[in-house]
Design a protein around this motif. Structure first.
Motif, PDB file in Angstrom:
ATOM      1  N   HIS A  74       0.809  -1.223   0.000  1.00  0.00           N
ATOM      2  CA  HIS A  74       0.000   0.000   0.000  1.00  0.00           C
ATOM      3  C   HIS A  74       0.844   1.276   0.000  1.00  0.00           C
ATOM      4  O   HIS A  74       0.363   2.336   0.390  1.00  0.00           O
ATOM      5  CB  HIS A  74      -0.927   0.003   1.217  1.00  0.00           C
ATOM      6  N   HIS A  75       2.086   1.181  -0.450  1.00  0.00           N
ATOM      7  CA  HIS A  75       2.970   2.344  -0.386  1.00  0.00           C
ATOM      8  C   HIS A  75       2.474   3.511  -1.235  1.00  0.00           C
ATOM      9  O   HIS A  75       2.650   4.682  -0.864  1.00  0.00           O
ATOM     10  CB  HIS A  75       4.392   1.960  -0.810  1.00  0.00           C
ATOM     11  N   GLY A  76       1.840   3.212  -2.361  1.00  0.00           N
ATOM     12  CA  GLY A  76       1.333   4.286  -3.217  1.00  0.00           C
ATOM     13  C   GLY A  76       0.201   5.051  -2.556  1.00  0.00           C
ATOM     14  O   GLY A  76       0.157   6.292  -2.597  1.00  0.00           O
ATOM     15  N   GLU A  77      -0.715   4.328  -1.946  1.00  0.00           N
ATOM     16  CA  GLU A  77      -1.813   4.968  -1.227  1.00  0.00           C
ATOM     17  C   GLU A  77      -1.282   5.774  -0.042  1.00  0.00           C
ATOM     18  O   GLU A  77      -1.760   6.880   0.242  1.00  0.00           O
ATOM     19  CB  GLU A  77      -2.800   3.911  -0.734  1.00  0.00           C
ATOM     20  N   ALA A 149      -8.141   9.644  10.510  1.00  0.00           N
ATOM     21  CA  ALA A 149      -8.045   8.201  10.274  1.00  0.00           C
ATOM     22  C   ALA A 149      -9.364   7.568   9.847  1.00  0.00           C
ATOM     23  O   ALA A 149      -9.408   6.799   8.880  1.00  0.00           O
ATOM     24  CB  ALA A 149      -7.501   7.496  11.513  1.00  0.00           C
ATOM     25  N   GLU A 150     -10.440   7.877  10.544  1.00  0.00           N
ATOM     26  CA  GLU A 150     -11.717   7.233  10.223  1.00  0.00           C
ATOM     27  C   GLU A 150     -12.195   7.610   8.825  1.00  0.00           C
ATOM     28  O   GLU A 150     -12.732   6.771   8.094  1.00  0.00           O
ATOM     29  CB  GLU A 150     -12.768   7.596  11.276  1.00  0.00           C
ATOM     30  N   THR A 151     -11.993   8.867   8.453  1.00  0.00           N
ATOM     31  CA  THR A 151     -12.371   9.304   7.104  1.00  0.00           C
ATOM     32  C   THR A 151     -11.516   8.610   6.055  1.00  0.00           C
ATOM     33  O   THR A 151     -12.016   8.158   5.015  1.00  0.00           O
ATOM     34  CB  THR A 151     -12.209  10.827   6.969  1.00  0.00           C
ATOM     35  N   LEU A 152     -10.225   8.504   6.329  1.00  0.00           N
ATOM     36  CA  LEU A 152      -9.309   7.871   5.377  1.00  0.00           C
ATOM     37  C   LEU A 152      -9.606   6.379   5.224  1.00  0.00           C
ATOM     38  O   LEU A 152      -9.514   5.826   4.127  1.00  0.00           O
ATOM     39  CB  LEU A 152      -7.863   8.078   5.831  1.00  0.00           C
ATOM     40  N   LYS A 153      -9.983   5.741   6.318  1.00  0.00           N
ATOM     41  CA  LYS A 153     -10.308   4.312   6.253  1.00  0.00           C
ATOM     42  C   LYS A 153     -11.548   4.056   5.401  1.00  0.00           C
ATOM     43  O   LYS A 153     -11.688   2.988   4.793  1.00  0.00           O
ATOM     44  CB  LYS A 153     -10.546   3.764   7.660  1.00  0.00           C
ATOM     45  N   ALA A 154     -12.438   5.043   5.371  1.00  0.00           N
ATOM     46  CA  ALA A 154     -13.696   4.877   4.629  1.00  0.00           C
ATOM     47  C   ALA A 154     -13.526   5.107   3.132  1.00  0.00           C
ATOM     48  O   ALA A 154     -14.427   4.794   2.349  1.00  0.00           O
ATOM     49  CB  ALA A 154     -14.751   5.835   5.186  1.00  0.00           C
ATOM     50  N   ARG A 155     -12.383   5.647   2.725  1.00  0.00           N
ATOM     51  CA  ARG A 155     -12.171   5.903   1.298  1.00  0.00           C
ATOM     52  C   ARG A 155     -11.992   4.592   0.541  1.00  0.00           C
ATOM     53  O   ARG A 155     -11.411   3.638   1.062  1.00  0.00           O
ATOM     54  CB  ARG A 155     -10.921   6.770   1.084  1.00  0.00           C
ATOM     55  N   PRO A 156     -12.460   4.534  -0.694  1.00  0.00           N
ATOM     56  CA  PRO A 156     -12.245   3.320  -1.503  1.00  0.00           C
ATOM     57  C   PRO A 156     -10.750   3.079  -1.707  1.00  0.00           C
ATOM     58  O   PRO A 156      -9.975   4.023  -1.881  1.00  0.00           O
ATOM     59  CB  PRO A 156     -12.933   3.655  -2.834  1.00  0.00           C
ATOM     60  N   ALA A 157     -10.363   1.827  -1.662  1.00  0.00           N
ATOM     61  CA  ALA A 157      -8.956   1.484  -1.887  1.00  0.00           C
ATOM     62  C   ALA A 157      -8.571   1.807  -3.329  1.00  0.00           C
ATOM     63  O   ALA A 157      -9.387   1.692  -4.246  1.00  0.00           O
ATOM     64  CB  ALA A 157      -8.731   0.005  -1.601  1.00  0.00           C
ATOM     65  N   ASP A 158      -7.342   2.225  -3.518  1.00  0.00           N
ATOM     66  CA  ASP A 158      -6.843   2.553  -4.855  1.00  0.00           C
ATOM     67  C   ASP A 158      -5.651   1.657  -5.173  1.00  0.00           C
ATOM     68  O   ASP A 158      -4.498   2.033  -4.973  1.00  0.00           O
ATOM     69  CB  ASP A 158      -6.441   4.028  -4.924  1.00  0.00           C
TER      70      ASP A 158
END
Length: 202
Positions: A74-77, A149-158
């Motif tokens: 997940h280094h790019g994300e 953190a909670e907002t970032l966790k809810a984002r779709p994975a890229d």
């Protein structure tokens, strides 16, 4: 008879006062990630040469490998999450701090790590590797990310953000209709097969 490769003799393996309170599993993970991402060395070769990894017990080895896996996958994300908080990524002698930040982000956001503990350990880690002048930056950046953190966790994975350009092009060319699914599958941790092989005996 072929002699085994020499163990990695980094100075950080010496338990100096600067390592007080530092997770040795995280320190081993940091140095192994630097080998892979910074020097282009194969992970298994680096592990075989690492005295830090060799000194870990079974539980810490599992944690170390988990941190490495999260960071490499997940280094790019993680870089995209860090970008708004950094004028420029740490480079040169400071590049190791960039790997610390990347490890922290993937542990917090993708790995569900407890933010306070991750931030604290990350600050200790940059100090342990003689980058104390970046301790304040590390603390400030990771606290901001922890607050989101909670907002970032809810984002779709890229998944695409984590793939090298050549691989992304190959996937899109070879599997145009399933490209997204193929890319996403590469971010998954392979299952561990513990089944016993049938050797023919009873």
């Amino acid at each position: 008879m072929v002699n085994p490769p020499p163990k990695n003799t980094r100075k950080s393996n010496q338990r100096s006062p600067s390592l007080k309170g530092v997770s040795m599993a995280r320190l081993a993970a940091l140095n192994l990630i630097e080998d892979v991402m910074g020097k282009g060395l194969p992970l298994q070769e680096s592990i075989a040469r690492s005295r830090e990894y060799d000194a870990l017990d079974a539980r810490d080895r599992r944690f170390c490998r988990r941190i490495i896996s999260l960071t490499l996958r997940h280094h790019g994300e993680a870089s995209a999450i860090l970008a708004p908080h950094l004028n420029r990524p740490p480079k040169g002698k400071n590049r190791k701090a960039g790997f610390v930040l990347m490890m922290a982000v993937t542990e917090m956001i993708m790995g569900g790590g407890e933010p306070h503990a991750v931030v604290d350990q990350s600050v200790r880690l940059v100090k342990a590797v003689e980058l104390a002048h970046l301790g304040g930056l590390t603390n400030a950046v990771l606290r901001k990310i922890a607050a989101e953190a909670e907002t970032l966790k809810a984002r779709p994975a890229d998944a695409w953000a984590n793939l090298p350009t050549w691989l992304a092009r190959a996937i899109r060319a070879d599997w145009p209709d399933q490209a997204d699914a193929v890319a996403a599958s590469l971010m998954m941790t392979p299952p561990l097969d513990l089944s016993l092989k049938n050797t023919g005996g009873d």
